[in-house]
Design a protein around this motif. Sequence first.
Motif, mmCIF file in Angstrom:
data_model
loop_
_atom_site.group_PDB
_atom_site.id
_atom_site.type_symbol
_atom_site.label_atom_id
_atom_site.label_comp_id
_atom_site.label_asym_id
_atom_site.label_seq_id
_atom_site.Cartn_x
_atom_site.Cartn_y
_atom_site.Cartn_z
ATOM 1 N N LYS A 142 0.806 -1.225 0.000
ATOM 2 C CA LYS A 142 0.000 0.000 0.000
ATOM 3 C C LYS A 142 0.841 1.278 0.000
ATOM 4 N N ASP A 143 1.826 1.372 0.861
ATOM 5 C CA ASP A 143 2.621 2.592 1.001
ATOM 6 C C ASP A 143 3.946 2.541 0.237
ATOM 7 N N CYS A 144 4.102 1.542 -0.619
ATOM 8 C CA CYS A 144 5.351 1.347 -1.345
ATOM 9 C C CYS A 144 5.483 2.361 -2.487
ATOM 10 N N ARG A 145 6.627 3.020 -2.558
ATOM 11 C CA ARG A 145 6.924 3.964 -3.644
ATOM 12 C C ARG A 145 8.030 3.437 -4.557
ATOM 13 N N GLN A 146 8.900 2.602 -3.972
ATOM 14 C CA GLN A 146 10.004 1.977 -4.700
ATOM 15 C C GLN A 146 10.100 0.531 -4.249
ATOM 16 N N LEU A 147 10.538 -0.325 -5.166
ATOM 17 C CA LEU A 147 10.671 -1.737 -4.842
ATOM 18 C C LEU A 147 12.043 -2.228 -5.267
ATOM 19 N N LEU A 148 12.757 -2.815 -4.326
ATOM 20 C CA LEU A 148 14.012 -3.495 -4.618
ATOM 21 C C LEU A 148 13.720 -4.985 -4.556
ATOM 22 N N PHE A 149 13.954 -5.703 -5.648
ATOM 23 C CA PHE A 149 13.746 -7.149 -5.667
ATOM 24 C C PHE A 149 15.102 -7.796 -5.888
ATOM 25 N N MET A 150 15.534 -8.602 -4.912
ATOM 26 C CA MET A 150 16.870 -9.184 -4.955
ATOM 27 C C MET A 150 16.833 -10.653 -5.359
ATOM 28 N N VAL A 151 17.782 -11.020 -6.215
ATOM 29 C CA VAL A 151 17.924 -12.390 -6.708
ATOM 30 C C VAL A 151 19.353 -12.844 -6.421
ATOM 31 N N ASP A 152 19.527 -14.081 -5.979
ATOM 32 C CA ASP A 152 20.848 -14.672 -5.764
ATOM 33 C C ASP A 152 21.273 -15.342 -7.069
ATOM 34 N N LEU A 176 9.055 -12.747 -8.580
ATOM 35 C CA LEU A 176 9.200 -11.453 -9.240
ATOM 36 C C LEU A 176 7.982 -11.155 -10.112
ATOM 37 N N LEU A 177 7.574 -12.115 -10.920
ATOM 38 C CA LEU A 177 6.410 -11.918 -11.789
ATOM 39 C C LEU A 177 5.145 -11.676 -10.983
ATOM 40 N N THR A 178 4.961 -12.431 -9.920
ATOM 41 C CA THR A 178 3.789 -12.255 -9.049
ATOM 42 C C THR A 178 3.785 -10.857 -8.447
ATOM 43 N N THR A 179 4.942 -10.408 -8.018
ATOM 44 C CA THR A 179 5.067 -9.077 -7.419
ATOM 45 C C THR A 179 4.771 -7.988 -8.447
ATOM 46 N N LEU A 180 5.354 -8.101 -9.629
ATOM 47 C CA LEU A 180 5.187 -7.069 -10.658
ATOM 48 C C LEU A 180 3.756 -6.969 -11.184
ATOM 49 N N THR A 181 2.996 -8.052 -11.100
ATOM 50 C CA THR A 181 1.627 -8.018 -11.634
ATOM 51 C C THR A 181 0.598 -7.541 -10.622
ATOM 52 N N ASP A 182 1.020 -7.232 -9.404
ATOM 53 C CA ASP A 182 0.083 -6.719 -8.409
ATOM 54 C C ASP A 182 -0.274 -5.276 -8.765
ATOM 55 N N ASP A 183 -1.565 -4.987 -8.903
ATOM 56 C CA ASP A 183 -2.037 -3.660 -9.308
ATOM 57 C C ASP A 183 -1.583 -2.544 -8.368
ATOM 58 N N ARG A 184 -1.374 -2.850 -7.092
ATOM 59 C CA ARG A 184 -0.940 -1.816 -6.138
ATOM 60 C C ARG A 184 0.470 -1.318 -6.423
ATOM 61 N N LEU A 185 1.213 -2.054 -7.246
ATOM 62 C CA LEU A 185 2.595 -1.686 -7.541
ATOM 63 C C LEU A 185 2.781 -1.157 -8.964
ATOM 64 N N GLN A 186 1.678 -0.879 -9.669
ATOM 65 C CA GLN A 186 1.814 -0.496 -11.076
ATOM 66 C C GLN A 186 2.538 0.830 -11.296
ATOM 67 N N ASP A 187 2.524 1.730 -10.307
ATOM 68 C CA ASP A 187 3.198 3.026 -10.454
ATOM 69 C C ASP A 187 4.516 3.110 -9.687
ATOM 70 N N LYS A 201 4.476 -3.128 -16.185
ATOM 71 C CA LYS A 201 3.798 -1.824 -16.123
ATOM 72 C C LYS A 201 4.713 -0.779 -15.497
ATOM 73 N N GLN A 202 5.638 -1.230 -14.686
ATOM 74 C CA GLN A 202 6.531 -0.355 -13.939
ATOM 75 C C GLN A 202 7.778 -0.003 -14.754
ATOM 76 N N ASN A 203 8.463 1.025 -14.284
ATOM 77 C CA ASN A 203 9.796 1.335 -14.779
ATOM 78 C C ASN A 203 10.743 0.380 -14.049
ATOM 79 N N VAL A 204 11.357 -0.548 -14.794
ATOM 80 C CA VAL A 204 12.196 -1.582 -14.181
ATOM 81 C C VAL A 204 13.644 -1.395 -14.621
#
Length: 172
Positions: free
Chosen positions: A74-84, A98-109, A144-147
């Motif tokens: 809800k309050d997320c403005r930036q997302l760091l997704f880390m992969v080993d 990663l795909l599940t996270t990126l497709t969540d509508d709350r994170l589209q912006d 949808k996001q700037n990645v």
Amino acid sequence: MCLLVGPAGVGKTLLLKRLQFLSGKDKLGDMEEAPATIPTVGTNLVNVQVGKKTELTVRELGGSMGPIWHSYYKDCRQLLFMVDVSNAAQLSASTIQLLTTLTDDRLQDVSVLILLNKVDLPSSMTLTELKSLMRLDDIVCHAKQNVTVLEISAREGQGLVETIAWLKDNNK
């Protein structure tokens, strides 16, 4: 607020400790030996200085919390997704998360930085291998996001200055 997520054991806690240390420094040369960490159970909040007068709160969510990450979007403005990138056995699960996270509508912006960690290890995959196995180019192109994708080593310090610069440039 910036969220830091990724599977267990990818180096999220070490990254936060390093960013916190670096945020007040000008050079990586001042960095000490990598501090010891323990797996995060729950969440971890850290303030990182990204500019002379700009501080950003980063909330790390433990890898075992994957099923409930969405409750923090809800309050997320930036997302760091880390992969080993040294753990081939975990790569498909990381890609699905990663795909599940990126497709969540709350994170589209939300601006997203995919951190490919542990590039310093002999067992790490090359960027070409990762692009093929994870279909990274497709993910970046169709999100949808700037990645942004960045290769780092939280242990050795590679890419951490660039990570802070990304946080500063994408601070909304």
